[in-house]
Design an enzyme around this catalytic site. Structure first.
Site, PDB file in Angstrom:
ATOM      1  N   TYR A  29      86.047  16.762  99.854  1.00  0.00           N
ATOM      2  CA  TYR A  29      86.246  17.189 101.249  1.00  0.00           C
ATOM      3  C   TYR A  29      85.772  16.121 102.231  1.00  0.00           C
ATOM      4  O   TYR A  29      86.078  14.948 102.079  1.00  0.00           O
ATOM      5  CB  TYR A  29      85.541  18.518 101.518  1.00  0.00           C
ATOM      6  CG  TYR A  29      85.828  19.569 100.496  1.00  0.00           C
ATOM      7  CD1 TYR A  29      87.141  19.997 100.274  1.00  0.00           C
ATOM      8  CD2 TYR A  29      84.821  20.146  99.742  1.00  0.00           C
ATOM      9  CE1 TYR A  29      87.412  20.982  99.341  1.00  0.00           C
ATOM     10  CE2 TYR A  29      85.084  21.131  98.812  1.00  0.00           C
ATOM     11  CZ  TYR A  29      86.385  21.540  98.615  1.00  0.00           C
ATOM     12  OH  TYR A  29      86.640  22.501  97.695  1.00  0.00           O
TER      13      TYR A  29
ATOM     14  N   TYR B 242      95.178  33.485  94.749  1.00  0.00           N
ATOM     15  CA  TYR B 242      94.352  32.281  94.864  1.00  0.00           C
ATOM     16  C   TYR B 242      92.881  32.634  94.614  1.00  0.00           C
ATOM     17  O   TYR B 242      92.160  31.906  93.905  1.00  0.00           O
ATOM     18  CB  TYR B 242      94.559  31.651  96.253  1.00  0.00           C
ATOM     19  CG  TYR B 242      93.450  30.713  96.666  1.00  0.00           C
ATOM     20  CD1 TYR B 242      93.332  29.445  96.094  1.00  0.00           C
ATOM     21  CD2 TYR B 242      92.498  31.101  97.615  1.00  0.00           C
ATOM     22  CE1 TYR B 242      92.288  28.605  96.459  1.00  0.00           C
ATOM     23  CE2 TYR B 242      91.465  30.260  97.980  1.00  0.00           C
ATOM     24  CZ  TYR B 242      91.358  29.018  97.403  1.00  0.00           C
ATOM     25  OH  TYR B 242      90.327  28.184  97.754  1.00  0.00           O
TER      26      TYR B 242
ATOM     27  N   VAL C  39      82.185  26.176  95.120  1.00  0.00           N
ATOM     28  CA  VAL C  39      81.055  26.790  95.825  1.00  0.00           C
ATOM     29  C   VAL C  39      80.155  27.659  94.949  1.00  0.00           C
ATOM     30  O   VAL C  39      79.122  28.126  95.407  1.00  0.00           O
ATOM     31  CB  VAL C  39      81.487  27.604  97.075  1.00  0.00           C
ATOM     32  CG1 VAL C  39      81.951  26.686  98.186  1.00  0.00           C
ATOM     33  CG2 VAL C  39      82.525  28.648  96.735  1.00  0.00           C
TER      34      VAL C  39
ATOM     35  N   LYS D 299      91.254  23.974  91.813  1.00  0.00           N
ATOM     36  CA  LYS D 299      92.336  23.381  92.631  1.00  0.00           C
ATOM     37  C   LYS D 299      93.056  22.211  91.961  1.00  0.00           C
ATOM     38  O   LYS D 299      94.291  22.200  91.928  1.00  0.00           O
ATOM     39  CB  LYS D 299      91.793  22.972  94.003  1.00  0.00           C
ATOM     40  CG  LYS D 299      91.383  24.170  94.869  1.00  0.00           C
ATOM     41  CD  LYS D 299      90.643  23.696  96.121  1.00  0.00           C
ATOM     42  CE  LYS D 299      90.240  24.862  97.029  1.00  0.00           C
ATOM     43  NZ  LYS D 299      89.408  24.385  98.162  1.00  0.00           N
TER      44      LYS D 299
ATOM     45  N   SER E 212      86.603  26.268  93.699  1.00  0.00           N
ATOM     46  CA  SER E 212      87.542  25.198  94.068  1.00  0.00           C
ATOM     47  C   SER E 212      87.796  24.187  92.964  1.00  0.00           C
ATOM     48  O   SER E 212      88.689  23.348  93.099  1.00  0.00           O
ATOM     49  CB  SER E 212      87.020  24.449  95.298  1.00  0.00           C
ATOM     50  OG  SER E 212      87.217  25.239  96.432  1.00  0.00           O
TER      51      SER E 212
HETATM   52  N1  GLN Z   1      87.150  30.652  96.776  1.00  0.00           N
HETATM   53  C1  GLN Z   1      86.553  29.715  97.673  1.00  0.00           C
HETATM   54  C2  GLN Z   1      87.277  29.713  99.012  1.00  0.00           C
HETATM   55  O1  GLN Z   1      88.443  29.723  99.033  1.00  0.00           O
HETATM   56  C3  GLN Z   1      86.554  28.338  97.060  1.00  0.00           C
HETATM   57  C4  GLN Z   1      85.924  27.300  97.969  1.00  0.00           C
HETATM   58  C5  GLN Z   1      85.213  26.213  97.236  1.00  0.00           C
HETATM   59  O2  GLN Z   1      84.823  26.332  96.086  1.00  0.00           O
HETATM   60  N2  GLN Z   1      84.948  25.131  97.954  1.00  0.00           N
HETATM   61  O3  GLN Z   1      86.657  29.720 100.049  1.00  0.00           O
END
Ligand code: GLN
Length: 435
Positions: A243, A191, A261, A67, A64
């Site tokens: 988040y 993605y 993550v 993003k 993420s």
């Molecule tokens: N690829 C992960 C997902 O879409 C990324 C989530 C994250 O890093 N919080 O669930």
């Protein structure tokens, strides 16, 4: 002398290493097997100097943390209007993978949760790109942020794709609202490829430093995205990057940030530093446990909270005096430091509050090291109004800290490099002053 900064980083790592709470991301099998003991932290200054300790050259998937960078690319490629029409900027207070959209519009609430990030993925690059071309655009863009070519971890991509039910559900919902069009499965695949780009803590620190450096990569010197895009991205990172822990983060750490993550965590402090940590065990929000502790420590040890009110800046107006006497007398306002609106306002107040018998007035910028555009415009308006009141105005600016010193309509200014040049200037205009 040996720099104390790597020592400080090593000591900080030593303090958090004992904490073995949290779990590696279980929902992506390839990530679940990551070595949970990996631990590293890197600082990248906005001039490209990098400090690090621990595992800062170990590769892991960006997840993420991609993003905010893809959001930046979408804003640059499509413009604000197109992107904001499809993705909001409101903190959701929900988990990153929540299946939720704004009621009424059907827009994802923000680009940091998956619903928003899947949508911004679809907005990177010009309209009409094939899915593979879009992934290429994103790989190029993220590589420009990092200052080196990034590669993809195909096995993490394959592993996540096999378990992508939730992201597919989100994408289908986005499709049903018309936020995503075309093959939504291909968008999710793209993605997840974006999330599978491999980075190190060193790369992430440089990527964060590129944001902290107004969008210019401090290593390559490349402008990756325009300044207004950086401001937008940092704002959204501040309010939504962590988040459902965003409020705690904003108050306790106070650095625009983003977690992933795989265990990465970045922070970008505007004008100062990009920070990255890596430790794979996650808390219940999906944020790295030790990463969060490290950032709390960095923020308090080094006063990095963006809302930290700086010690009252040294007075912008250093001295105000008159040199000489008679018709050739020169009133000198000597300014100092970095000037923003508040510094320029001091000058306005001083000029307004002083009766000026002297025709000649000098604004001495010799000790000013920088001024922003607002300070520049306010000072030029001071010059213009002084001219209209019949004054002969000098700007002493040896380092040219005031670019393009044109006071505009009816204003006139003589720029000199030393105060003596103003003191000794021929005073031909003196008699033209209306009495
Ligand atoms: N690829 C992960 C997902 O879409 C990324 C989530 C994250 O890093 N919080 O669930």
């Amino acid at each position: 002398m040996r720099s104390m900064i790597p020592d400080y980083l090593a000591e900080a790592l030593g303090e958090v290493a004992a904490d073995t709470t949290g779990e590696t991301a279980g929902y992506i099998p390839e990530l679940a097997t990551a070595d949970p003991e990996r631990l590293g932290a890197a600082f990248a200054m906005v001039d490209g100097e990098v400090y690090g300790a621990g595992d800062i050259d170990t590769a892991f998937t960006i997840q993420s943390i991609s993003k905010p960078f893809v959001y930046a690319l979408a804003l640059s490629d499509r413009g604000f209007d197109q992107v904001l029409a499809k993705v909001g900027v409101e903190p959701s207070g929900e988990a990153f993978n929540e299946i939720s959209l704004e009621s009424g519009t059907g827009r994802p609430l923000n680009p940091m949760i998956n619903a928003g990030a899947i949508t911004t993925h679809s907005l990177a690059g010009p309209e009409g790109l094939q899915p593979a071309e879009r992934v290429e655009r994103i790989t190029d863009g993220l590589s420009a942020f990092a200052g080196r070519r990034l590669k993809m971890d195909e096995s993490v991509h394959a592993s996540e794709m096999e378990h992508a039910h939730r992201n597919l559900a989100i994408a289908h919902m986005l499709g049903s609202y018309g936020v995503l069009t075309g093959d939504v499965r291909a968008v999710v695949d793209g993605y997840i490829r974006q999330c599978s780009l491999l980075v190190t803590a060193r790369d992430l620190a440089i990527m964060a430093a590129t944001l902290a450096n107004r969008g210019v990569n401090p290593l390559s010197g490349e402008r990756v995205v325009p300044e207004p895009v950086v401001r937008q991205v940092l704002s959204v990172m501040f309010s939504c990057g962590m988040y459902d822990a965003a409020g705690d983060w904003a108050t306790q750490v106070g650095i625009p940030a983003k977690s992933g993550v795989a265990g990465g965590l970045i922070g970008a402090l505007p004008g100062q530093i990009g920070i990255a940590t890596f430790s794979p065990r996650l808390d219940s929000h999906g944020n790295s446990v030790r990463g969060v502790s490290l950032f709390e420590r960095f923020s308090s040890d080094m006063g990095l909270h963006v809302m930290e009110v700086p010690a009252a800046a040294r007075a912008a107006l250093r001295t105000h005096h008159v040199v000489g006497s008679g018709p050739g007398a020169l009133r000198v306002l000597q300014l100092q430091g970095g000037l923003g609106f508040a510094g320029a306002e001091k000058v306005v107040r001083e000029v307004v509050g002083t009766a000026h018998p002297e025709v000649r007035v000098a604004l001495d910028l010799t000790r000013v090291h920088s001024m922003d555009d607002v300070a520049r415009r306010v000072l030029l308006e001071v010059v213009r109004r002084l001219t209209l009141d019949g004054h002969e105005v000098y700007l002493v600016d040896p380092e040219a800290v005031m670019p393009d010193p044109d006071p505009g309509d009816g204003g006139r200014v003589t720029v000199v490099t030393h105060l003596d040049q103003a003191v000794n200037a021929p005073d031909a205009d003196l008699r033209s002053r209306p009495q």
